[in-house]
Design a protein around this motif. Structure first.
Motif, PDB file in Angstrom:
ATOM      1  N   LYS A 198     -41.085  19.892  40.461  1.00 56.30           N
ATOM      2  CA  LYS A 198     -41.155  21.404  41.860  1.00 56.30           C
ATOM      3  C   LYS A 198     -41.840  22.331  42.439  1.00 56.30           C
ATOM      4  CE  LYS A 198     -41.621  24.099  37.576  1.00 56.30           C
ATOM      5  NZ  LYS A 198     -41.005  25.463  36.506  1.00 56.30           N
ATOM      6  N   TRP A 199     -43.632  21.319  41.668  1.00 62.14           N
ATOM      7  CA  TRP A 199     -44.882  22.433  42.264  1.00 62.14           C
ATOM      8  C   TRP A 199     -44.949  22.170  43.412  1.00 62.14           C
ATOM      9  CZ3 TRP A 199     -46.309  25.569  38.890  1.00 62.14           C
ATOM     10  CH2 TRP A 199     -45.758  25.950  37.498  1.00 62.14           C
ATOM     11  N   SER A 200     -45.150  21.036  43.837  1.00 58.71           N
ATOM     12  CA  SER A 200     -44.999  20.736  45.164  1.00 58.71           C
ATOM     13  C   SER A 200     -44.294  21.951  45.738  1.00 58.71           C
ATOM     14  CB  SER A 200     -45.212  19.300  45.785  1.00 58.71           C
ATOM     15  OG  SER A 200     -43.161  19.752  45.746  1.00 58.71           O
ATOM     16  N   ARG A 201     -43.349  22.304  45.542  1.00 62.08           N
ATOM     17  CA  ARG A 201     -42.255  23.046  46.830  1.00 62.08           C
ATOM     18  C   ARG A 201     -43.228  24.450  45.860  1.00 62.08           C
ATOM     19  NH1 ARG A 201     -35.773  21.641  47.009  1.00 62.08           N
ATOM     20  NH2 ARG A 201     -36.968  19.431  47.973  1.00 62.08           N
ATOM     21  N   ALA A 202     -43.032  24.840  45.213  1.00 62.59           N
ATOM     22  CA  ALA A 202     -43.795  25.741  44.410  1.00 62.59           C
ATOM     23  C   ALA A 202     -45.651  26.818  45.180  1.00 62.59           C
ATOM     24  CB  ALA A 202     -43.976  25.460  42.468  1.00 62.59           C
ATOM     25  N   PHE A 203     -45.880  25.379  44.959  1.00 61.85           N
ATOM     26  CA  PHE A 203     -47.377  25.664  45.283  1.00 61.85           C
ATOM     27  C   PHE A 203     -47.276  26.028  46.998  1.00 61.85           C
ATOM     28  CE2 PHE A 203     -49.369  22.960  42.424  1.00 61.85           C
ATOM     29  CZ  PHE A 203     -49.735  23.485  41.389  1.00 61.85           C
TER      30      PHE A 203
END
Length: 389
Positions: free
Chosen positions: A49-54
């Motif tokens: 999920k972190w690419s979207r969170a970033f």
């Protein structure tokens, strides 16, 4: 602006007298959609999920740069609170050679308490009286010397909404002595039509958060800092090297020029999903700094006019900052009965707050004029019914 209320149905802003807008404005309904989006991404993608969170975090960083009118000379680091960011910044300074901080006696509690604790140990803290505000910047500048590591001041005083003028003079003094200038802009961003250029703050560190006027909710705070700084915080998390952990040699601590310089560690990105969507909502409804300031001046002015019409003894209740040009996003009323009046207003369904002898009335752009008038009328009722003496 009354039509805006339809976008805040969950908070029932059209039915309630919410005058704590300087502390916590209602979230627009789209904030709920954003929080569900964060859940859905986490459920579907787990650790991916972190690419979207970033991407959400980057939207928030760019939003802050735009709100501050940054000219490209600054970088924004996000954190859960301004205190977290302040601690990281304080940890970057060489206090052994420059053990002096200059600040005011009107700063918010997170800074006040932290500096007081440091003062118990190894820091010399000089506190300049915040009043009179008209000369505050000049009086702070006179205290800055070659032993001063950092100077901290608010653009708007949290207790009274008084706008602090002439910060350019303070910025010049800090520059001459190689001192870090920190400006708390929490009560300025979203309440004033103001930019860094207005006070020549291109090389300043500017703190703020979205909990109040920006309707971002908790966990969305920012520190804008000058690109190219060489400060290396001792309080540093592994996200500061998240971009390339394999390049971090054992025993070496590197820092880049991007937002990771003051970064921490793993965080809950839900707040950034919410803030990014609310920033889009503000754009969609043209809630620019100029428009928000226009609405604020009207609303706070209407409250002030209503209070004046109550014709109360100034010893009982008086407007703390009479000049509309000198106050930001709320109306501060000095009264020895601040706590009692807040309680009495709450019993009548009016949400306010107080700080010491100041009762604070904070409107928000989704409120109608008749709601403001009703709140003032109820304040008059509280004043008439209070015990004598």
């Amino acid at each position: 602006m009354g039509a805006l209320a339809e976008h805040y149905r969950a908070s029932r802003v059209s039915e309630r007298l919410l005058l704590t807008g300087h502390s916590h404005q209602a979230w627009p309904d789209v904030a709920r959609d954003a929080q569900l989006e964060a859940f859905d991404d986490a459920a579907a993608l787990l650790d991916e999920k972190w690419s979207r969170a970033f991407a959400k975090a980057e939207r928030v960083r760019q939003g802050w740069l735009r709100l501050l009118g940054d000219d490209g000379s600054g970088v924004v680091t996000l954190a859960d609170s301004t205190h977290t960011l302040l601690v990281r910044l304080l940890s970057a300074w060489d206090w052994g050679t420059r053990p002096r901080i200059v600040t005011t006696d009107g700063e918010f509690h997170s800074a006040r308490r932290q500096l007081a604790r440091l003062e118990e140990g190894f820091i010399d803290v000089v506190r300049v009286p915040a009043e009179p505000v008209e000369t505050l910047a000049e009086r702070l500048a006179a205290e800055v010397d070659d032993d001063t590591g950092l100077v901290l001041v608010s653009k708007v005083l949290f207790g009274t909404a008084h706008v602090v003028p002439h910060l350019a003079a303070l910025a010049a003094a800090a520059r001459r002595h190689g001192t870090v200038l920190v400006v708390d802009a929490y009560h300025a961003v979203g309440a004033l039509d103001w930019s860094l250029a207005d006070d020549d703050l291109h090389d300043a560190y500017v703190l703020g958060g979205g909990y109040k006027y920006l309707q971002h909710g908790e966990g969305v705070c920012a520190m804008r800092w000058p690109r190219g700084t060489t400060l290396r915080p001792y309080v540093t998390g592994w996200f500061a090297e998240f971009a390339d952990l394999s390049a971090a040699p054992a025993g070496a601590v590197g820092f880049g020029d991007g937002p990771e310089r003051f970064a921490g560690s793993t965080y809950d990105p839900t707040s950034h999903y919410r803030a990014a969507r609310v920033l889009d909502f503000f754009d969609e409804h043209r809630l620019t700094p100029a428009r928000l300031r226009e609405v604020s001046v009207h609303q706070v002015g209407r409250l002030a006019a209503g209070v004046a019409a109550l014709d109360v003894d100034p010893g009982v209740l008086a407007v703390a900052v009479p000049d509309p040009a000198e106050r930001a996003g709320f109306l501060a009323l000095r009264t020895p009965h601040a706590a009692a009046l807040q309680a009495a207003l709450l019993e009548r369904g009016v949400l306010t707050d107080h700080r010491g002898d100041v009762l604070r009335l904070g409107p928000a752009p989704y409120l109608r004029d008749d709601q403001l008038d009703e709140a003032v009328a109820l304040l008059g009722e509280c004043l008439r019914s209070r015990p004598a003496g």
